[in-house]
Design a protein around this motif. Structure first.
Motif, short mmCIF file in Angstrom:
data_model
loop_
_atom_site.label_atom_id
_atom_site.label_comp_id
_atom_site.label_asym_id
_atom_site.label_seq_id
_atom_site.Cartn_x
_atom_site.Cartn_y
_atom_site.Cartn_z
N LEU A 47 -5.68 2.46 -7.17
CA LEU A 47 -5.64 3.65 -6.32
C LEU A 47 -4.98 3.38 -4.98
N MET A 48 -4.99 2.11 -4.53
CA MET A 48 -4.44 1.77 -3.22
C MET A 48 -2.93 1.96 -3.16
N THR A 49 -2.21 1.49 -4.19
CA THR A 49 -0.75 1.56 -4.14
C THR A 49 -0.25 3.01 -4.11
N PRO A 50 -0.74 3.91 -4.99
CA PRO A 50 -0.31 5.32 -4.87
C PRO A 50 -0.67 5.93 -3.51
N LEU A 51 -1.81 5.51 -2.95
CA LEU A 51 -2.23 6.00 -1.64
C LEU A 51 -1.23 5.56 -0.56
N LEU A 52 -0.82 4.29 -0.63
CA LEU A 52 0.13 3.75 0.36
C LEU A 52 1.48 4.47 0.27
N ILE A 53 1.88 4.83 -0.95
CA ILE A 53 3.16 5.53 -1.13
C ILE A 53 3.02 6.99 -0.72
N GLY A 54 1.94 7.64 -1.19
CA GLY A 54 1.78 9.08 -0.97
C GLY A 54 1.35 9.46 0.44
N VAL A 55 0.36 8.76 0.99
CA VAL A 55 -0.19 9.13 2.30
C VAL A 55 0.53 8.42 3.44
N PHE A 56 0.79 7.11 3.26
CA PHE A 56 1.38 6.33 4.36
C PHE A 56 2.90 6.22 4.28
N LYS A 57 3.47 6.83 3.20
CA LYS A 57 4.93 6.93 3.04
C LYS A 57 5.64 5.57 3.05
N LEU A 58 4.98 4.56 2.49
CA LEU A 58 5.65 3.25 2.39
C LEU A 58 6.60 3.25 1.20
N ASN A 59 7.64 2.42 1.28
CA ASN A 59 8.50 2.21 0.13
C ASN A 59 7.67 1.56 -0.97
N PRO A 60 8.02 1.79 -2.26
CA PRO A 60 7.23 1.22 -3.35
C PRO A 60 7.02 -0.29 -3.21
N ILE A 130 3.44 3.09 -15.18
CA ILE A 130 2.95 2.61 -16.48
C ILE A 130 1.64 1.85 -16.32
N ALA A 131 1.57 0.99 -15.29
CA ALA A 131 0.35 0.21 -15.05
C ALA A 131 -0.84 1.11 -14.76
N LEU A 132 -0.61 2.20 -14.01
CA LEU A 132 -1.70 3.15 -13.70
C LEU A 132 -2.22 3.81 -14.98
N LEU A 178 5.13 -6.91 -10.42
CA LEU A 178 5.99 -5.72 -10.37
C LEU A 178 5.27 -4.47 -9.86
N SER A 179 3.94 -4.41 -10.05
CA SER A 179 3.25 -3.16 -9.74
C SER A 179 2.01 -3.33 -8.85
N SER A 180 1.55 -4.57 -8.66
CA SER A 180 0.30 -4.92 -7.94
C SER A 180 -0.94 -4.52 -8.73
N ILE A 181 -0.75 -3.99 -9.94
CA ILE A 181 -1.87 -3.49 -10.75
C ILE A 181 -1.98 -4.28 -12.04
#
Length: 276
Positions: A47-60, A130-132, A178-181
């Motif tokens: 859940l952290m990686t999508p949050l970082l991309i969606g809320v904090f607008k970080l690059n993947p 895919i990992a999610l 590749l995905s942190s997941i």
């Protein structure tokens, strides 16, 4: 997936965009993710990686690198606790690491040598989606994997099982880099399939003991590429530690099926959003 106007799709997000309100959002987010980790043992990285991309607008890539450090540092405490209680099967952990660490190093080395390109940005984003979705499937059908593991048992003599454990580690090494997941729920599912008679506490302890060095090695690799937002990581960690403590206390009062269902829904939603 990257912010419009950024020169490099994988360049690290500048640290100066954090104002005080954003720091508070990071602390609250860390607390929420920590509580989920404490309650379920999985879902933190997922859940952290999508949050970082969606809320904090970080690059993947920056989101993935930051999450790897978050996972490694938040799981250290859990790993020590499981070690103290004798819940870690070090033979299985060793076999997994024999596959995962070389695979993680090779994946990061490939990213170094091929240079940072848009191709890597889309590969990382796709791997994340895919990992999610894989994590959602593993969490949803936990009982099924156990039954399947018991069925497979007769086809797996010791030597073949050892080789498959190393191969599973290698798969996790690539996926996590590749995905942190994958080090959490997917790792636990692979252990369950190969060692269905392992008691639940030892399965969780072994999975966490394997996840710490793997996420740390992959995290160091991403840090050398400039893929970590250290200021944001610090704020997330401040929130996560009390969150994990509270989540662990809440586990007794929350029905497991409800927690699992909510987690699966979150993972599927995040996975589909990332892929699109």
């Amino acid at each position: 997936m990257h912010r419009p106007g950024s020169r490099n799709p994988l360049s690290a997000a500048p640290a100066h965009h954090h104002t005080l309100p954003m720091d508070w959002i990071a602390i609250i987010s860390g607390f929420g993710i920590g509580a989920i980790v404490g309650m379920t043992g999985v879902g933190g990285g997922s859940l952290m990686t999508p949050l970082l991309i969606g809320v904090f607008k970080l690059n993947p890539a920056v989101a993935i690198g930051t999450d790897l450090w978050f996972a490694a540092l938040t799981k250290v405490g859990g790993s020590v606790a499981h070690h103290r209680h004798g819940h870690v099967d070090y033979r299985i952990t060793g076999l997994l690491l024999a596959g995962s660490l070389p695979a993680a190093l090779a994946t990061v080395a490939l990213m170094h040598f091929t240079g940072i390109t848009k191709g890597w940005a889309s590969a990382l984003t796709f791997s994340l989606g895919i990992a999610l979705l894989l994590t959602a499937v593993t969490v949803a059908y936990k009982q099924l994997w156990h039954a399947l593991g018991l069925r497979l048992e007769r086809w797996l003599p010791e030597r073949r099982r050892n080789a498959l454990t190393v191969a599973s580690g290698a798969l996790l090494g690539v996926l996590v880099s590749l995905s942190s997941i994958g080090a959490g729920a997917i790792g636990a599912t692979l252990i369950l399939l190969l060692y269905p008679r392992l008691p639940a506490q030892r399965l969780v302890g072994t999975d966490i003991a394997h996840a710490v060095p793997l996420t740390l090695v992959a995290g160091i690799g991403h840090a050398t590429l400039g893929h970590v937002d250290w200021a944001l990581l610090a704020a997330l960690l401040v929130g996560s530690l009390p969150g994990i403590w509270l989540g662990a206390r809440l586990t007794r009062s929350m029905p497991e099926r409800l927690v699992r269902t909510l987690l699966c829904l979150s993972l599927v939603t995040a996975g589909l959003k990332v892929i699109h």
